[in-house]
Design a protein around this motif. Structure first.
Motif, PDB file in Angstrom:
ATOM      1  N   LEU A 162       0.793  -1.249   0.079  1.00  0.00           N
ATOM      2  CA  LEU A 162       0.062   0.001  -0.164  1.00  0.00           C
ATOM      3  C   LEU A 162       0.847   1.216  -0.117  1.00  0.00           C
ATOM      4  O   LEU A 162       0.450   2.111  -0.676  1.00  0.00           O
ATOM      5  N   LEU A 163       1.821   1.266   0.695  1.00  0.00           N
ATOM      6  CA  LEU A 163       2.785   2.436   0.888  1.00  0.00           C
ATOM      7  C   LEU A 163       3.553   2.537  -0.467  1.00  0.00           C
ATOM      8  O   LEU A 163       3.677   3.775  -1.071  1.00  0.00           O
ATOM      9  N   THR A 164       3.840   1.643  -0.983  1.00  0.00           N
ATOM     10  CA  THR A 164       4.495   1.495  -2.386  1.00  0.00           C
ATOM     11  C   THR A 164       3.521   2.055  -3.608  1.00  0.00           C
ATOM     12  O   THR A 164       3.871   2.988  -4.240  1.00  0.00           O
ATOM     13  N   GLU A 165       2.273   1.720  -3.378  1.00  0.00           N
ATOM     14  CA  GLU A 165       1.271   2.391  -4.362  1.00  0.00           C
ATOM     15  C   GLU A 165       1.038   3.905  -3.960  1.00  0.00           C
ATOM     16  O   GLU A 165       1.037   4.645  -5.033  1.00  0.00           O
ATOM     17  N   ILE A 213       2.109   9.532  -5.432  1.00  0.00           N
ATOM     18  CA  ILE A 213       2.431  10.940  -5.429  1.00  0.00           C
ATOM     19  C   ILE A 213       3.692  11.077  -6.319  1.00  0.00           C
ATOM     20  O   ILE A 213       3.752  12.268  -6.642  1.00  0.00           O
ATOM     21  N   ASN A 214       4.308  10.005  -6.703  1.00  0.00           N
ATOM     22  CA  ASN A 214       5.427  10.725  -7.632  1.00  0.00           C
ATOM     23  C   ASN A 214       4.678  11.115  -9.053  1.00  0.00           C
ATOM     24  O   ASN A 214       5.087  11.817  -9.877  1.00  0.00           O
ATOM     25  N   GLU A 215       3.629  10.393  -9.410  1.00  0.00           N
ATOM     26  CA  GLU A 215       3.044  10.604 -10.523  1.00  0.00           C
ATOM     27  C   GLU A 215       2.234  12.361 -10.474  1.00  0.00           C
ATOM     28  O   GLU A 215       2.420  13.054 -11.398  1.00  0.00           O
ATOM     29  N   ARG A 216       1.815  12.405  -9.380  1.00  0.00           N
ATOM     30  CA  ARG A 216       1.235  13.897  -9.168  1.00  0.00           C
ATOM     31  C   ARG A 216       2.374  14.854  -9.179  1.00  0.00           C
ATOM     32  O   ARG A 216       2.244  16.241  -9.932  1.00  0.00           O
TER      33      ARG A 216
END
Length: 74
Positions: A53-56, A61-64
């Protein structure tokens, strides 16, 4: 006819009692180890789920962040 000697019965009982206690302690120890292993496996499973879940969330967040950086460049 042979008779049962009370002393023999007491001696046999006293000799077998420690063996019985050792067997009971061995069984209890095995059960304790199995329970501890099950608890650890559950804990590991939950930690893996949390990691996924943290990886997702991190990917999201990286995409945003990438979108915001692209918008700021324009």
């Amino acid at each position: 006819m042979s008779t049962i000697n009370l002393g023999d019965v007491v001696a046999t009982t006293l000799l077998l009692l420690p063996l019985f206690v050792i067997v009971i302690l061995f069984i209890l120890t095995i059960r304790f180890i199995k329970r501890a292993e099950q608890r650890n496996n559950k804990k590991l499973h939950y930690e893996r789920q949390a990691s996924v879940l943290l990886t997702e969330d991190l990917k999201d967040i990286n995409e945003r962040l990438d979108k915001i950086q692209r918008l700021l460049r324009v």
